[in-house]
Scaffold this active site. Structure first.
Site, PDB file in Angstrom:
ATOM      1  CG  ASP A   1      -1.771   1.235   1.319  1.00 55.69           C
ATOM      2  OD1 ASP A   1      -2.830   1.240   0.671  1.00 55.69           O
ATOM      3  OD2 ASP A   1      -1.387   2.193   2.012  1.00 55.69           O
TER       4      ASP A   1
ATOM      5  CE1 TYR B   1       0.297   7.529   3.106  1.00 54.04           C
ATOM      6  CE2 TYR B   1       0.633   5.328   2.229  1.00 54.04           C
ATOM      7  CZ  TYR B   1      -0.132   6.217   2.946  1.00 54.04           C
ATOM      8  OH  TYR B   1      -1.307   5.811   3.495  1.00 54.04           O
TER       9      TYR B   1
ATOM     10  CE  LYS C   1      -3.403   5.528   0.872  1.00 51.92           C
ATOM     11  NZ  LYS C   1      -2.714   4.228   0.827  1.00 51.92           N
TER      12      LYS C   1
ATOM     13  CG  HIS D   1      -4.701   9.366   0.896  1.00 51.22           C
ATOM     14  ND1 HIS D   1      -3.331   9.406   0.751  1.00 51.22           N
ATOM     15  CD2 HIS D   1      -4.904   8.865   2.135  1.00 51.22           C
ATOM     16  CE1 HIS D   1      -2.751   8.956   1.832  1.00 51.22           C
ATOM     17  NE2 HIS D   1      -3.681   8.624   2.694  1.00 51.22           N
TER      18      HIS D   1
END
Length: 290
Positions: A47, A52, A77, A110
């Site tokens: 994921d 990120y 996302k 997200h």
């Protein structure tokens, strides 16, 4: 679920592993090493997200593993500032470029709302969803989903979509179970996934969980993860060491009793590490992964 390698079948027929490996809050070379170790430990569900800044190193780890892409389950996302019809398509193209892949197994919105004053968030979410539906129709995404969406955020999509969401990621762990949101998702055949399944380690010293760990001869982390698996929730685990990665997988040789599951379900709220999607101002992405 009786094994780390077991799978669920999502409402659209796509098969998904019963446990995923999260890449949040680990960047650059260290994250490359962590992803390599996770692959070696047997994880195939990864994921990531544009927020990120780990998509490039994840893609590199997958390529260098020599394991065929089809054996992985890759999820990413788009962030709140990437919502919108054209913005979502551009964001998706950037994600594929960073991963160096030609499709995703799941692509998620997200965060349901943007910065303070985002009064047209419903329209933005619907425009985003339309773009994602078109990308799925082109064969670039196998399934569409959501993250941090509560029932009132999901309703507009369910009422207007051609393709229904198949997952929703929420912060869930003992002491913060979000029962209403979980029940809503289950009633609408949306598979729930748990980010921060250990409360970002805040639960590891909880006295009640320590008692359960001693009772079942497992670690507190294993109690938290087993609790989620027994509820049909997919935990998204994180670790940097091979030993801990393997320990997180070793939760299928015991079962928490009905009485103890009820106790864990009804623990007072004691830790909440995320932000509320209706009231918090979400963070901005850096320019690192534009």
């Amino acid at each position: 679920m009786t094994s780390f390698t077991d799978i669920y079948t999502l409402s659209n027929g796509v098969q998904i592993p019963c446990m995923g490996f999260g890449t949040y809050n680990a960047k650059g070379g260290d994250n490359l090493a962590i992803n390599r170790t996770a692959i070696e430990a047997g994880y195939r569900y990864f994921d990531t997200a544009s927020l990120y800044e780990t998509e490039r190193v994840l893609g590199q780890a997958v390529r260098e593993s020599g394991i065929p892409r089809k054996e992985f389950f890759i999820v990413s996302k788009l962030w709140h500032d990437e919502r919108g019809y054209h913005e979502a398509k551009d964001a998706f193209a950037r994600t594929l470029d960073r991963l160096q892949m030609d499709y995703l197994d799941l692509y998620l919105i997200h965060w349901p709302r943007g910065m303070e004053g985002d009064t047209d968030w419903k329209e933005k979410d619907l425009d985003t969803w339309k773009a994602m539906e078109e990308l799925q129709a082109e064969g670039k995404i196998r399934g569409l989903g959501l993250s941090n969406f509560l029932p009132h955020h999901i309703e507009p999509i369910l009422n207007n979509c051609k393709v229904r969401p198949v997952v929703d990621q929420l912060e869930i762990h003992p002491g913060y179970t979000q029962e209403a949101a979980v029940r809503y998702c289950q009633e609408h055949e949306i598979r729930v996934q748990a980010w921060s399944p250990l409360g970002r380690s805040a639960m590891l010293e909880h006295p009640v969980l320590k008692e359960f760990a001693e009772k079942y001869q497992k670690s507190v982390a294993q109690i938290c993860l087993r609790f989620l698996v027994q509820k049909g929730i997919i935990p998204l685990v994180k670790s940097s060491s091979m030993d801990r990665m393997k320990q997180n997988q070793d939760i299928f040789d015991f079962e928490i009793s009905v009485e103890d599951m009820s106790f864990l379900d009804n623990m007072p709220q004691n830790t909440w590490l995320g932000e509320h999607p209706d009231y918090a101002i979400p963070k901005k992405r850096s320019n690192f992964e534009q």
